[in-house]
Motif scaffolding. Structure first.
Motif: not given
Length: 176
Positions: A16-28
């Motif tokens: 649970e202590s491991v850092r979680r990352f937000r991922r944003l992905v773009t497109g058209i």
């Protein structure tokens, strides 16, 4: 020698202590305008050395260049992702390296983490400190330091008491 480090698929869950990352992905969008097609927690986590605090977050992978950005989102991350990138592609990941004692003291721990990948790797220390270890020397890297790894044998050693976060871009190539 390469890929002698296995990104574990034993079913050990990340701590649970491991850092979680937000991922944003773009497109058209259909109207030709840029849009966000994804915004959420990166879901591709792999535990290393059966150690819940030693975790790789794979963010994106592709097999070929040039990259085809048309069509639906395909992050290339189905199943476990090998350590090395595809020969004509790349992998983007962040590794949370726990203190060495978290994995070295385990009975099922690998003898060492020395390895080489047939790739050009960009490593950026995001937080903490970590030692870049080569066959003949080693250097302490701190937050903001960058290493350009050119297919040589190496290992990473976190000799401190806090986790170290390192972002990597591995580009498929050849070993030296």
């Amino acid at each position: 020698m390469h890929d002698n480090i296995t990104l574990d698929s034993s079913g050990v869950a990340p701590a649970e202590s491991v850092r979680r990352f937000r991922r944003l992905v773009t497109g058209i969008g259909q109207d030709g305008r840029s849009v966000f097609v994804e915004d959420g927690q990166a879901a591709h986590l792999q535990v290393v050395a059966n150690t819940p605090t030693f975790v790789v977050t794979n963010l994106w992978s592709h097999d070929t260049v040039p990259v085809d950005n048309s069509g639906p989102v395909d992050d290339g991350l189905s199943g476990d992702v090998p350590l090395s990138p595809p020969l004509g592609g790349s992998v983007f990941r962040i590794v949370e390296f726990p203190p060495d004692s978290h994995w070295q003291e385990r009975e099922d721990a690998p003898a060492d983490q020395i390895h080489a990948t047939p790739s050009l790797d960009y490593a950026l220390v995001l937080s903490g400190e970590i030692w870049a270890v080569l066959d003949d020397s080693e250097r302490l890297m701190k937050s903001g330091d960058v290493l350009i790894q050119r297919g040589t044998r190496h290992a990473w050693s976190n000799r401190g008491g806090e986790p170290s976060l390192v972002a990597f871009v591995l580009i498929g190539g050849t070993a030296q």
